[in-house]
Scaffold this motif. Structure first.
Motif, PDB file in Angstrom:
ATOM      1  N   GLY A  95       0.856  -1.180   0.000  1.00 38.06           N
ATOM      2  CA  GLY A  95       0.000   0.000   0.000  1.00 38.06           C
ATOM      3  C   GLY A  95       0.894   1.233   0.000  1.00 38.06           C
ATOM      4  O   GLY A  95       2.073   1.152   0.365  1.00 38.06           O
ATOM      5  N   SER A  96       0.331   2.368  -0.418  1.00 44.11           N
ATOM      6  CA  SER A  96       1.162   3.572  -0.404  1.00 44.11           C
ATOM      7  C   SER A  96       1.436   4.027   1.025  1.00 44.11           C
ATOM      8  O   SER A  96       2.379   4.764   1.281  1.00 44.11           O
ATOM      9  N   ASN A  97       0.633   3.559   1.966  1.00 49.00           N
ATOM     10  CA  ASN A  97       0.913   3.852   3.385  1.00 49.00           C
ATOM     11  C   ASN A  97       2.323   3.433   3.780  1.00 49.00           C
ATOM     12  O   ASN A  97       3.012   4.151   4.487  1.00 49.00           O
ATOM     13  N   PHE A 121      -4.720  13.537   5.550  1.00 46.59           N
ATOM     14  CA  PHE A 121      -4.556  12.126   5.871  1.00 46.59           C
ATOM     15  C   PHE A 121      -3.878  11.992   7.255  1.00 46.59           C
ATOM     16  O   PHE A 121      -2.779  12.520   7.451  1.00 46.59           O
ATOM     17  N   TYR A 124       0.025  10.973   7.955  1.00 53.24           N
ATOM     18  CA  TYR A 124       1.232  11.819   7.849  1.00 53.24           C
ATOM     19  C   TYR A 124       1.764  12.242   9.223  1.00 53.24           C
ATOM     20  O   TYR A 124       2.936  12.007   9.527  1.00 53.24           O
ATOM     21  N   ASN A 168      -7.705  14.106   1.285  1.00 51.41           N
ATOM     22  CA  ASN A 168      -8.639  13.313   2.079  1.00 51.41           C
ATOM     23  C   ASN A 168      -8.633  13.978   3.461  1.00 51.41           C
ATOM     24  O   ASN A 168      -7.541  14.113   4.023  1.00 51.41           O
ATOM     25  N   ASP A 195       0.892  12.876  -2.706  1.00 58.09           N
ATOM     26  CA  ASP A 195       0.142  11.640  -2.484  1.00 58.09           C
ATOM     27  C   ASP A 195      -1.092  11.681  -3.390  1.00 58.09           C
ATOM     28  O   ASP A 195      -2.045  12.418  -3.123  1.00 58.09           O
ATOM     29  N   ALA A 197      -3.373   9.289  -4.351  1.00 59.11           N
ATOM     30  CA  ALA A 197      -4.134   8.037  -4.235  1.00 59.11           C
ATOM     31  C   ALA A 197      -5.422   8.044  -5.076  1.00 59.11           C
ATOM     32  O   ALA A 197      -5.882   7.000  -5.517  1.00 59.11           O
ATOM     33  N   TYR A 198      -5.979   9.244  -5.290  1.00 64.66           N
ATOM     34  CA  TYR A 198      -7.286   9.325  -5.964  1.00 64.66           C
ATOM     35  C   TYR A 198      -7.182   9.943  -7.352  1.00 64.66           C
ATOM     36  O   TYR A 198      -8.173  10.419  -7.905  1.00 64.66           O
ATOM     37  N   THR A 225      -1.448   4.468  -5.853  1.00 64.20           N
ATOM     38  CA  THR A 225      -1.885   3.224  -5.222  1.00 64.20           C
ATOM     39  C   THR A 225      -2.843   2.446  -6.116  1.00 64.20           C
ATOM     40  O   THR A 225      -3.502   3.033  -6.983  1.00 64.20           O
ATOM     41  N   SER A 227      -5.143   0.816  -4.525  1.00 67.63           N
ATOM     42  CA  SER A 227      -6.219   0.584  -3.547  1.00 67.63           C
ATOM     43  C   SER A 227      -7.551   1.208  -3.942  1.00 67.63           C
ATOM     44  O   SER A 227      -8.597   0.763  -3.481  1.00 67.63           O
ATOM     45  N   LYS A 228      -7.541   2.248  -4.755  1.00 71.17           N
ATOM     46  CA  LYS A 228      -8.785   2.993  -4.966  1.00 71.17           C
ATOM     47  C   LYS A 228      -9.370   2.654  -6.344  1.00 71.17           C
ATOM     48  O   LYS A 228     -10.156   1.736  -6.448  1.00 71.17           O
ATOM     49  N   ARG A 236      -3.115  -4.699  -0.928  1.00 75.69           N
ATOM     50  CA  ARG A 236      -2.046  -3.840  -0.418  1.00 75.69           C
ATOM     51  C   ARG A 236      -0.903  -3.676  -1.403  1.00 75.69           C
ATOM     52  O   ARG A 236       0.127  -4.343  -1.306  1.00 75.69           O
TER      53      ARG A 236
HETATM   54  C1  LIG Z   1      -6.614   5.738   0.624  1.00 78.91           C
HETATM   55  C2  LIG Z   1      -5.440   6.634   0.689  1.00 78.91           C
HETATM   56  C3  LIG Z   1      -4.172   6.167   0.391  1.00 78.91           C
HETATM   57  C4  LIG Z   1      -3.950   4.752  -0.055  1.00 78.91           C
HETATM   58  O1  LIG Z   1      -3.384   3.981   0.909  1.00 78.91           O
HETATM   59  P1  LIG Z   1      -2.922   2.488   0.528  1.00 78.91           P
HETATM   60  O2  LIG Z   1      -1.968   2.171   1.615  1.00 78.91           O
HETATM   61  O3  LIG Z   1      -2.285   2.556  -0.816  1.00 78.91           O
HETATM   62  O4  LIG Z   1      -4.137   1.645   0.543  1.00 78.91           O
HETATM   63  C5  LIG Z   1      -3.105   7.038   0.419  1.00 78.91           C
HETATM   64  N1  LIG Z   1      -3.291   8.329   0.733  1.00 78.91           N
HETATM   65  C6  LIG Z   1      -4.503   8.831   1.020  1.00 78.91           C
HETATM   66  C7  LIG Z   1      -4.649  10.271   1.324  1.00 78.91           C
HETATM   67  C8  LIG Z   1      -5.610   7.993   1.022  1.00 78.91           C
HETATM   68  O5  LIG Z   1      -6.811   8.479   1.344  1.00 78.91           O
END
Ligand SMILES: *Cc1c(COP(=O)(O)O)cnc(C)c1O
Length: 370
Positions: A95-97, A121, A124, A168, A195, A197-198, A225, A227-228, A236
């Motif tokens: 995941g990017s986390n 987020f 951070y 976010n 970041d 992600a979206y 990512t 993930s979205k 992940r």
């Molecule tokens: C959902 C999201 C991510 C994605 O996290 P993953 O670890 O890739 O699932 C990253 N940054 C933000 C701001 C998000 O909302």
């Protein structure tokens, strides 16, 4: 007296509030006796991975006895090709986390400052704090990142600046123009982490092309990512794009098998499945407009969204509305922890899920059925 665990802990982590994960949806259904609850709380894609991706996962499962490819060779190669970089410019993450953490741990020294938008987020500030960094929080302005104020907050000890785009929980973007002005003011030595992600939901002529800054040798990291929009949150996998020297430094502390083999196979297949992403993006866009109209009917204000979620103001206790929605089998995210007492963050679902949400909201807000 025996030694307390807390007195042994890394002092940087003691001030961090533990992350409170939501209940599993099955548990909510059991507890409230509701059969088909829906989760619009974590900005996941409501569509499952495509058949093609699922087939790739099953095929990879046959080799589950083997460790994954620790270098992510094929996936990095495919990503490099897609973005016009070399594989040495790409790092994969659980995941990017994980990548946020990898970059922070690679570059932030204790006492270094990190400029962080707020609300944004929650990961951070947590990771910066755990690394012994100094969090410099910069408030949003009209629900948007205030890049002017963020640039002003940069000092000689600022190592990192976080730019969530779209942000976010507000789902707003900063534009190409704004980012260009911002980057002109950021010192050469300061690392900017975009970041994105979206990004798939946000693309348009006004959206910044941040990979160009990597190409031009700026200290920029771009995070993406699967993930979205790619429907792979449970697998992940995310990636970072940066200068090869920066990537090489993160590789020194990256766990060698951080991205598992099913995730690698799924992401590779997903990259070749643009039709799936397009379908999701179209569905989410239609869903946003449906929800805007319904929110207006319900007298709720909202922040126009460039992502797959909407920040809505329910005009009364969001925690209360959240609880009541649970009894209707609808899980959303109250923004109370951000100090936004009347705001809910609502993920856009399938058309059916969106209708169910609106029906539940109407009932909970005491409005007559339409
Ligand atoms: C959902 C999201 C991510 C994605 O996290 P993953 O670890 O890739 O699932 C990253 N940054 C933000 C701001 C998000 O909302």
């Amino acid at each position: 007296m025996s030694t307390q665990w807390e007195s042994l802990a890394n002092e940087h982590i003691l001030g961090i509030a533990p992350y409170e994960p939501g209940k599993p949806i099955e548990e909510l259904e059991r507890e409230f006796g509701i059969p088909d609850a829906i989760k619009l709380a974590s900005n996941e894609n409501p569509l499952p991975p495509s058949d093609r991706v699922q087939k790739a996962i099953v095929a990879a499962l046959h080799h589950g006895n083997r460790y994954p490819d620790g270098s992510g060779f094929y996936l990095r190669q495919a990503l490099a090709k897609k973005h016009g970089f070399a594989p040495e410019n790409i790092v994969l993450g659980n995941g990017s986390n994980e990548l946020i953490e990898l970059f922070v741990r690679s570059f932030l020294r204790p006492g270094d400052e990190a400029v962080i938008p707020h609300p944004s987020f929650v990961v951070y500030p947590m990771i910066v704090q755990a690394a012994g960094g100094v969090r410099v929080m910069v408030m949003l302005r009209d629900h948007r990142l205030d890049l002017e104020a963020m640039a002003r907050a940069i000092t000689p000890t600022t190592k990192l600046v976080f730019v969530a785009n779209p942000n976010n929980p507000t789902a707003t973007i900063v534009t190409a123009n704004e980012v260009e002005h911002f980057m002109a003011r950021v010192p050469e030595r300061t690392i900017v982490m975009f970041d994105e992600a979206y990004i798939e939901f946000a693309l348009g002529p006004d959206f910044p092309e941040t990979l160009q800054y990597v190409k031009h040798g700026r200290k920029v990291v771009v995070l993406r990512t699967f993930s979205k929009a790619a429907s792979l949150a449970g697998l992940r996998v995310g990636y970072g794009v940066a200068d090869a020297d920066a990537i090489a430094l993160t590789n020194r502390i990256r766990q060698p098998f951080n991205v598992n083999s099913l995730a690698q196979a799924a992401a590779l297949a997903a990259l070749e499945d643009e039709a799936h992403v397009m379908e999701c993006v179209r569905m989410i866009e239609a869903g946003r407009h449906y929800l805007y109209d319904e929110f207006k009917n319900l007298g709720l204000s909202y922040v126009p969204s460039r992502a797959n979620f909407i920040l809505a103001d329910v005009g009364r206790s969001a925690a209360d509305i959240y609880q009541k929605l649970l009894h209707h089998g609808v899980i959303v995210r109250p923004m109370t922890p951000f100090g936004m007492e009347t705001a809910l963050r609502i993920t856009v679902g399938t058309p059916e899920e969106n209708r169910k949400l609106v029906k539940a909201l109407r009932s909970v807000l005491g409005k007559k059925p339409a």
